[in-house]
Scaffold this motif. Structure first.
Motif, mmCIF file in Angstrom:
data_model
loop_
_atom_site.group_PDB
_atom_site.id
_atom_site.type_symbol
_atom_site.label_atom_id
_atom_site.label_comp_id
_atom_site.label_asym_id
_atom_site.label_seq_id
_atom_site.Cartn_x
_atom_site.Cartn_y
_atom_site.Cartn_z
ATOM 1 N N LEU A 1 0.828 -1.207 0.000
ATOM 2 C CA LEU A 1 0.000 0.000 0.000
ATOM 3 C C LEU A 1 0.861 1.256 0.000
ATOM 4 O O LEU A 1 0.511 2.270 -0.613
ATOM 5 C CB LEU A 1 -0.926 0.004 1.217
ATOM 6 C CG LEU A 1 -2.111 -0.962 1.168
ATOM 7 C CD1 LEU A 1 -2.826 -0.991 2.506
ATOM 8 C CD2 LEU A 1 -3.080 -0.582 0.060
ATOM 9 N N LEU A 2 1.997 1.192 0.679
ATOM 10 C CA LEU A 2 2.909 2.332 0.697
ATOM 11 C C LEU A 2 3.718 2.402 -0.602
ATOM 12 O O LEU A 2 3.864 3.459 -1.201
ATOM 13 C CB LEU A 2 3.853 2.220 1.895
ATOM 14 C CG LEU A 2 3.198 2.270 3.282
ATOM 15 C CD1 LEU A 2 4.247 2.004 4.365
ATOM 16 C CD2 LEU A 2 2.524 3.610 3.517
ATOM 17 N N HIS B 1 -2.498 -4.616 9.929
ATOM 18 C CA HIS B 1 -1.805 -5.726 9.283
ATOM 19 C C HIS B 1 -2.586 -6.318 8.120
ATOM 20 O O HIS B 1 -2.033 -7.093 7.339
ATOM 21 C CB HIS B 1 -1.539 -6.844 10.299
ATOM 22 C CG HIS B 1 -2.746 -7.680 10.612
ATOM 23 N ND1 HIS B 1 -3.766 -7.237 11.440
ATOM 24 C CD2 HIS B 1 -3.130 -8.911 10.201
ATOM 25 C CE1 HIS B 1 -4.696 -8.172 11.530
ATOM 26 N NE2 HIS B 1 -4.342 -9.195 10.793
ATOM 27 N N TRP B 2 -3.871 -5.956 7.999
ATOM 28 C CA TRP B 2 -4.667 -6.531 6.924
ATOM 29 C C TRP B 2 -4.270 -5.936 5.579
ATOM 30 O O TRP B 2 -4.065 -4.735 5.438
ATOM 31 C CB TRP B 2 -6.145 -6.257 7.156
ATOM 32 C CG TRP B 2 -6.777 -7.141 8.179
ATOM 33 C CD1 TRP B 2 -7.010 -8.479 8.086
ATOM 34 C CD2 TRP B 2 -7.273 -6.745 9.467
ATOM 35 N NE1 TRP B 2 -7.623 -8.942 9.222
ATOM 36 C CE2 TRP B 2 -7.800 -7.899 10.088
ATOM 37 C CE3 TRP B 2 -7.340 -5.524 10.140
ATOM 38 C CZ2 TRP B 2 -8.374 -7.876 11.351
ATOM 39 C CZ3 TRP B 2 -7.903 -5.492 11.401
ATOM 40 C CH2 TRP B 2 -8.417 -6.664 11.998
ATOM 41 N N GLY B 3 -4.195 -6.775 4.584
ATOM 42 C CA GLY B 3 -3.985 -6.305 3.222
ATOM 43 C C GLY B 3 -5.334 -6.160 2.523
ATOM 44 O O GLY B 3 -6.385 -6.071 3.161
ATOM 45 N N CYS B 4 -5.297 -6.126 1.199
ATOM 46 C CA CYS B 4 -6.529 -6.062 0.412
ATOM 47 C C CYS B 4 -6.228 -6.642 -0.961
ATOM 48 O O CYS B 4 -5.087 -7.023 -1.249
ATOM 49 C CB CYS B 4 -7.060 -4.634 0.324
ATOM 50 S SG CYS B 4 -5.835 -3.401 -0.109
ATOM 51 N N ASN B 5 -7.244 -6.717 -1.793
ATOM 52 C CA ASN B 5 -7.085 -7.277 -3.134
ATOM 53 C C ASN B 5 -7.241 -6.188 -4.182
ATOM 54 O O ASN B 5 -8.129 -5.341 -4.069
ATOM 55 C CB ASN B 5 -8.133 -8.365 -3.396
ATOM 56 C CG ASN B 5 -7.834 -9.647 -2.651
ATOM 57 O OD1 ASN B 5 -6.833 -9.755 -1.944
ATOM 58 N ND2 ASN B 5 -8.703 -10.634 -2.804
ATOM 59 N N ALA B 6 -6.382 -6.238 -5.194
ATOM 60 C CA ALA B 6 -6.500 -5.335 -6.336
ATOM 61 C C ALA B 6 -6.873 -6.157 -7.561
ATOM 62 O O ALA B 6 -6.132 -7.060 -7.957
ATOM 63 C CB ALA B 6 -5.196 -4.583 -6.570
ATOM 64 N N TYR B 7 -8.041 -5.872 -8.132
ATOM 65 C CA TYR B 7 -8.510 -6.555 -9.333
ATOM 66 C C TYR B 7 -8.116 -5.685 -10.529
ATOM 67 O O TYR B 7 -8.638 -4.585 -10.720
ATOM 68 C CB TYR B 7 -10.018 -6.768 -9.268
ATOM 69 C CG TYR B 7 -10.408 -7.752 -8.176
ATOM 70 C CD1 TYR B 7 -10.668 -9.088 -8.473
ATOM 71 C CD2 TYR B 7 -10.485 -7.343 -6.843
ATOM 72 C CE1 TYR B 7 -11.011 -9.994 -7.475
ATOM 73 C CE2 TYR B 7 -10.824 -8.245 -5.846
ATOM 74 C CZ TYR B 7 -11.077 -9.564 -6.163
ATOM 75 O OH TYR B 7 -11.412 -10.455 -5.173
#
Length: 377
Positions: free
Chosen positions: A228-229, A295-301
Motif C-alpha cells: 500500500l505504501l 496488518h490486513w492487506g486487500c485485493n487489487a482486481y
C-alpha cells in the motif's frame, strides 16, 4: 534424532517431529539440519500472518475495547481461532466466567497453552484442540456460549470460512440471542490508479519484447500493507459498499451485485481495490485499505488494460460471492474507445504503457495505430 524426525508422519500436525527436533537441539543447539527442519516445520504449520497480526497495535486495542464492551461478568465465551491466545485472555480479563478457545493446529494450541499459563489464566481458559465444527456441548463445553469471539476473516472477510464457521457456532454452540465480536462487516470497492502496480503486475515489455499476452494470467494482486505504501495508490473516486455481512446472525446466502465506480478525478484506472470495514462492537471499527495502518492487506482486481477516465465517468463491475469466496469482473467500456492521441498525450498513460521505453517509441495496438505518430513535445 534428526533422522527419526525426518521419518515421522506429520499426520499429528507435527507434534512428534517438533518434540524430536527440540531434543536434538537441546543436545546440539547449532545442529544445522535440525535448525532447518524445525524452521520448515513451523512455517508449514504456523502461517506467518500470525506474527504481524499480533504486532498490530490498532487491531489489538480495538479488540480489547470491543471485548470489554461485550463480555459481561459470569459469561461463557467461545473464542474461535485461538492463535496465541490473545483474544481469549482479553475475554477472561473482561470478566468471563470461563473461556473455551478452539485451535485445530496442535503446535499452535500447545504454544497457546504455554502463553495462557505464563499469564496465570489456565484456570479460566480451556484450549480445545479441535475445529469449532467438532465441538460438542456437554463434552467439550458444559453449556452454550453467551459470547462468540472470532478473528477468522481474510482480506475479503470470507476466505477463512468465516461465514460457515460462524453460522454453525451461533446456531449450535451459542445461546439464543448470543452476542458476538465482531458484529458485522462490509466489503467495499474503489477505483484506483497506480503506475507502480501496473508496472509490476502488467509490465508491457522487457528488453524490447512485448509481454502483454502474459497479463491475463494474473488478474488479482494480493496487496500487503507494505505494498500500500510502495504502490502509491491514487484514489480516483470514493469507495462504494458491495456486500454487508452480519456475524451475529450469519447467513450462507450467496451475493451478486453490479455497480458503477464513478471517478471524481481524471486519471488512469489500473485496478479496483477491494477492502473492508468491520464493526467489532458499537463504536469500535477496524478496516483495511488505503486509510488503514493495520496488518490486513486487500485485493487489487486489475483492469485488462489501463483505462483513461475523466471526472464523472464510471467503470462498471460485477461482484459475486458464494459465502466462501469473492469474484469480481470489470466490464469493458460501453462508450467509444478514447482517442489514441489523447491517451498518448497523457503522462500517466505514457508511464504505464511504456514502462521505461522512450516516449518516441510508443507500443500502439495495431487497431489504434495513428496514420502519423504525433510529435513529442
Amino acid at each position: 534424532m534428526v533422522e527419526q524426525a525426518k521419518a515421522l508422519s506429520l499426520g499429528d500436525g507435527g507434534m512428534k517431529t517438533a518434540a524430536l527436533l527440540s531434543q536434538a537441539l537441546a543436545a546440539d543447539p547449532h545442529h544445522h539440519e535440525a535448525l532447518l527442519l524445525r524452521e520448515k516445520l513451523f512455517q508449514t504449520f504456523v502461517p506467518r500472518w500470525h506474527f504481524p497480526m499480533l504486532a498490530d497495535t490498532e487491531r489489538n486495542q480495538a479488540y480489547a475495547r470491543a471485548i470489554a464492551a461485550t463480555v459481561r461478568p459470569g459469561d461463557i465465551v467461545l473464542d474461535i481461532g485461538c492463535g496465541a491466545g490473545l483474544t481469549a485472555m482479553l475475554a477472561a480479563r473482561a470478566g468471563a466466567k470461563h473461556v473455551y478457545t478452539c485451535e485445530q493446529q496442535p503446535l499452535i494450541a500447545a504454544a497457546a497453552r504455554q502463553v495462557i499459563a505464563q499469564n496465570g489464566l489456565s484456570d479460566r481458559i480451556t484450549v480445545i484442540s479441535k475445529w469449532s465444527h467438532e465441538i460438542v456441548i456437554g463434552q467439550d463445553m458444559p453449556e452454550p456460549a453467551d459470547v462468540v469471539v472470532s478473528e477468522i476473516v481474510d482480506t475479503v472477510l470470507l476466505g477463512e470460512g468465516a461465514m460457515a464457521t460462524l453460522t454453525h457456532a451461533m446456531g449450535a454452540l451459542a445461546k439464543p440471542g448470543a452476542r458476538a465480536v465482531p458484529e458485522s462487516g462490509t466489503l467495499q470497492a474503489q477505483l484506483v490508479q497506480s503506475d507502480q502496480l501496473a508496472n509490476q503486475w502488467q509490465p508491457p515489455q522487457a528488453e524490447g519484447f512485448d509481454l502483454r499476452a502474459f497479463h491475463h494470467l494474473a488478474n488479482v494482486a494480493q496487496i500487503t500493507p507494505n505494498d500500500l505504501l510502495h504502490y502509491e495508490f491514487k484514489p480516483l473516486g470514493s469507495a462504494i459498499d458491495l456486500f454487508d455481512f452480519n456475524f451475529m446472525r450469519p447467513s450462507l446466502a450467496h451475493g451478486h451485485v453490479s455497480a458503477a465506480l464513478k471517478s471524481t478525478n481524471t486519471g488512469v484506472a489500473h485496478a479496483v481495490l477491494v477492502s473492508f470495514e468491520m464493526d467489532l462492537a458499537p463504536g469500535v471499527r477496524v478496516k483495511s485499505g488505503l486509510a488503514s495502518d493495520g496488518h490486513w492487506g486487500c485485493n487489487a482486481y486489475l483492469l485488462d488494460q489501463p483505462r483513461l477516465v475523466s471526472a464523472g465517468q464510471s467503470v462498471e463491475i460485477t461482484a459475486q460471492h458464494d459465502s466462501a469466496q469473492l469474484s469480481l469482473s470489470i466490464h469493458p467500456e460501453r462508450t467509444q474507445a478514447a482517442d489514441p492521441k489523447a491517451l498518448w498525450m497523457s503522462p500517466d498513460w505514457q508511464r504505464t504503457q511504456h514502462g521505461g521505453l522512450a516516449p518516441s517509441q510508443p507500443q500502439w495496438p495495431a487497431a489504434e495505430m495513428p496514420a502519423q505518430t504525433p510529435p513529442v513535445h
